[in-house]
Design an enzyme around this catalytic site. Structure first.
Site, mmCIF file in Angstrom:
data_model
loop_
_atom_site.group_PDB
_atom_site.id
_atom_site.type_symbol
_atom_site.label_atom_id
_atom_site.label_comp_id
_atom_site.label_asym_id
_atom_site.label_seq_id
_atom_site.Cartn_x
_atom_site.Cartn_y
_atom_site.Cartn_z
ATOM 1 N N GLN A 107 0.843 -1.191 0.000
ATOM 2 C CA GLN A 107 0.000 0.000 0.000
ATOM 3 C C GLN A 107 0.881 1.245 0.000
ATOM 4 O OE1 GLN A 107 -3.420 -0.661 3.034
ATOM 5 N NE2 GLN A 107 -1.819 -2.108 3.581
ATOM 6 N N ILE A 109 3.725 4.042 -1.193
ATOM 7 C CA ILE A 109 4.004 4.746 -2.454
ATOM 8 C C ILE A 109 5.477 5.133 -2.535
ATOM 9 C CG2 ILE A 109 1.659 5.683 -2.597
ATOM 10 C CD1 ILE A 109 3.090 8.388 -1.608
ATOM 11 N N HIS A 125 -1.466 1.470 -4.273
ATOM 12 C CA HIS A 125 -1.714 2.907 -4.156
ATOM 13 C C HIS A 125 -0.740 3.745 -4.980
ATOM 14 C CE1 HIS A 125 -3.968 2.013 -0.149
ATOM 15 N NE2 HIS A 125 -4.711 1.779 -1.200
ATOM 16 N N CYS A 173 4.079 15.825 -20.629
ATOM 17 C CA CYS A 173 4.065 14.558 -21.368
ATOM 18 C C CYS A 173 4.423 14.820 -22.845
ATOM 19 C CB CYS A 173 2.660 13.966 -21.256
ATOM 20 S SG CYS A 173 2.398 12.465 -22.207
ATOM 21 N N GLY A 210 2.788 -4.476 8.974
ATOM 22 C CA GLY A 210 2.658 -3.056 9.293
ATOM 23 C C GLY A 210 1.501 -2.352 8.623
ATOM 24 N N ASN A 236 3.318 -6.737 13.536
ATOM 25 C CA ASN A 236 2.954 -5.345 13.810
ATOM 26 C C ASN A 236 3.203 -5.107 15.306
ATOM 27 O OD1 ASN A 236 1.375 -2.922 14.363
ATOM 28 N ND2 ASN A 236 0.240 -3.310 12.471
ATOM 29 N N PRO A 237 3.913 -4.039 15.662
ATOM 30 C CA PRO A 237 4.230 -3.860 17.091
ATOM 31 C C PRO A 237 3.046 -3.421 17.953
ATOM 32 C CG PRO A 237 5.102 -2.039 15.801
ATOM 33 C CD PRO A 237 4.520 -3.008 14.816
ATOM 34 N N THR A 254 8.661 -4.678 12.014
ATOM 35 C CA THR A 254 9.052 -5.550 10.897
ATOM 36 C C THR A 254 10.567 -5.493 10.640
ATOM 37 O OG1 THR A 254 8.236 -3.750 9.485
ATOM 38 C CG2 THR A 254 6.883 -5.719 9.619
HETATM 39 P P1 NAD Z 1 -1.545 3.031 8.705
HETATM 40 O O1 NAD Z 1 -0.819 4.327 8.899
HETATM 41 O O2 NAD Z 1 -3.014 3.032 8.741
HETATM 42 O O3 NAD Z 1 -1.056 2.005 9.836
HETATM 43 C C1 NAD Z 1 0.298 1.793 10.089
HETATM 44 C C2 NAD Z 1 0.435 0.465 10.806
HETATM 45 O O4 NAD Z 1 1.820 0.197 10.948
HETATM 46 C C3 NAD Z 1 -0.156 0.473 12.220
HETATM 47 O O5 NAD Z 1 -0.923 -0.698 12.391
HETATM 48 C C4 NAD Z 1 1.081 0.458 13.123
HETATM 49 O O6 NAD Z 1 0.856 -0.241 14.338
HETATM 50 C C5 NAD Z 1 2.083 -0.271 12.250
HETATM 51 N N1 NAD Z 1 3.482 0.019 12.537
HETATM 52 C C6 NAD Z 1 4.037 1.153 13.045
HETATM 53 N N2 NAD Z 1 5.387 1.021 13.130
HETATM 54 C C7 NAD Z 1 5.683 -0.220 12.655
HETATM 55 C C8 NAD Z 1 6.896 -0.953 12.467
HETATM 56 N N3 NAD Z 1 8.088 -0.434 12.782
HETATM 57 N N4 NAD Z 1 6.807 -2.214 11.969
HETATM 58 C C9 NAD Z 1 5.609 -2.772 11.618
HETATM 59 N N5 NAD Z 1 4.430 -2.121 11.785
HETATM 60 C C10 NAD Z 1 4.475 -0.858 12.281
HETATM 61 O O7 NAD Z 1 -0.969 2.386 7.395
HETATM 62 P P2 NAD Z 1 -1.670 1.551 6.245
HETATM 63 O O8 NAD Z 1 -2.462 0.443 6.838
HETATM 64 O O9 NAD Z 1 -0.606 1.234 5.277
HETATM 65 O O10 NAD Z 1 -2.696 2.562 5.588
HETATM 66 C C11 NAD Z 1 -2.299 3.901 5.286
HETATM 67 C C12 NAD Z 1 -2.339 4.297 3.833
HETATM 68 O O11 NAD Z 1 -1.510 5.445 3.727
HETATM 69 C C13 NAD Z 1 -1.708 3.295 2.935
HETATM 70 O O12 NAD Z 1 -2.698 2.816 2.144
HETATM 71 C C14 NAD Z 1 -0.655 4.060 2.115
HETATM 72 O O13 NAD Z 1 -1.155 4.301 0.808
HETATM 73 C C15 NAD Z 1 -0.535 5.391 2.725
HETATM 74 N N6 NAD Z 1 0.781 5.696 3.339
HETATM 75 C C16 NAD Z 1 1.927 5.309 2.715
HETATM 76 C C17 NAD Z 1 3.146 5.584 3.312
HETATM 77 C C18 NAD Z 1 4.400 5.137 2.598
HETATM 78 O O14 NAD Z 1 4.417 5.056 1.363
HETATM 79 N N7 NAD Z 1 5.459 4.797 3.325
HETATM 80 C C19 NAD Z 1 3.216 6.246 4.528
HETATM 81 C C20 NAD Z 1 2.010 6.658 5.138
HETATM 82 C C21 NAD Z 1 0.788 6.361 4.523
HETATM 83 ZN ZN ZN Z 2 0.126 12.478 -22.518
#
Ligand code: NAD
Ligand code: ZN
Length: 271
Positions: A107, A109, A125, A173, A210, A236-237, A254
């Site tokens: 999920q 990006i 996403h 583009c 996570g 997941n912590p 993780t």
């Molecule tokens: P979320 O923010 O809803 O939940 C994050 C989850 O990660 C929580 O359950 C939390 O307990 C857990 N977590 C926190 N630290 C952790 C670690 N060190 N190891 C493992 N787990 C850990 O995230 P989601 O469920 O992915 O939904 C949010 C949406 O936001 C996603 O669909 C995504 O598109 C977007 N998003 C992406 C990023 C990115 O690209 N890195 C960052 C923030 C949000």
């Molecule tokens: Zn185009």
């Protein structure tokens, strides 16, 4: 402390897997310095999703209160500039090299699974560095450096900021129209859905990594895996939204748990 018995159980399942699929969320990248959406201190505690969660919202807010949007986008650029894959990402790449992991459905990006070395990554996403034409839909992936250095000059280094700066961030583009980051904002269609359902429905083990499990339709993927008889390992912590269908639940980051599982898998397989 990692519960060693849980690590061993997870490693035994992973070592026997024929079609392992990982399903990752923002938590996997938390140890790379990218804040999750829903953890305390996360993005939604400080910015209004109605404003920054949609393209229209960002443009409209940039016209009304440019400094607030500049601060949100500048913080985002600085966060992504610093982000590097962490030991959790690298463990998944190693599992792919060992021909155990078939794919990652993410999920996120942030491109970090690709940067770690995974080659089969389904980004439901989208990807921040891929640009999509608003007219002809053509997609082009820029390098992280190219995209972020332009963003830095337009957002952080520019003396003044208004809507026109934001527009210069949109590449042109071949067809002459503007391109925007190919990421799924609130209310937009999720990408690679049939492919992700296919992966989830045909895996024999799924690692859930996570994710808070509240963003649909992505959050329905573990149910496809479970429905087809796959074993589920949830790492997941803080919370385990898929505990009811999980064979092993590991309450750990993780970046800590995945390298430990990898180590045990290598021992089991004599590598
Ligand atoms: P979320 O923010 O809803 O939940 C994050 C989850 O990660 C929580 O359950 C939390 O307990 C857990 N977590 C926190 N630290 C952790 C670690 N060190 N190891 C493992 N787990 C850990 O995230 P989601 O469920 O992915 O939904 C949010 C949406 O936001 C996603 O669909 C995504 O598109 C977007 N998003 C992406 C990023 C990115 O690209 N890195 C960052 C923030 C949000
Ligand atoms: Zn185009």
């Amino acid at each position: 402390m990692v519960n060693e018995a849980d690590i061993t159980r997870a490693a035994e399942i992973v070592a026997k897997a024929k079609n392992l699929v990982a399903f990752s969320g923002a938590g996997v990248s938390a140890e790379s310095g990218i804040p999750t959406f829903r953890d305390p201190g996360g993005i939604w505690d400080r910015f209004d999703p109605d404003e920054v969660g949609t393209t229209g919202g960002i443009f409209s807010a940039a016209a009304r209160k440019p400094e607030a949007i500049r601060s949100f986008l500048s913080e985002t650029v600085e966060t992504f500039e610093k982000a590097r894959p962490n030991p959790g990402h690298f463990a998944l790449a190693e599992l792919e090299r060992m021909n155990i992991l078939r794919s990652v459905i993410t999920q996120n990006i942030d491109d970090l699974h690709f940067q770690a070395g995974n080659t089969r990554v389904l980004e439901v996403h989208g990807n921040l560095y891929r640009q999509r034409c608003l007219a002809c839909n053509k997609k082009t992936k820029l390098t992280k450096e190219k995209y972020l250095s332009k963003a830095r000059s337009v957002l952080i280094e520019a003396k003044e900021f208004d809507l026109s700066n934001l527009l210069t961030l949109m590449p042109t583009c071949e067809c002459g129209s503007s391109m925007r980051p190919d990421v799924v904002m609130f209310g937009e269609a999720v990408q690679v859905v049939p492919e992700s359902i296919q992966e989830a429905s045909t895996c024999d083990v799924m690692l859930i990594l996570g994710t808070s499990g509240v963003v649909y339709p992505a959050a329905s993927l573990p149910r496809y895996a479970r429905g087809s008889g796959a074993k589920i390992i949830d790492i997941n912590p803080r919370e385990h939204p898929f505990a009811d269908m999980s064979d092993v639940v590991i309450s750990e980051k993780t970046g800590v748990a995945l390298p430990r599982i990898l180590e045990e898998v290598k021992k089991i397989r004599g590598e």
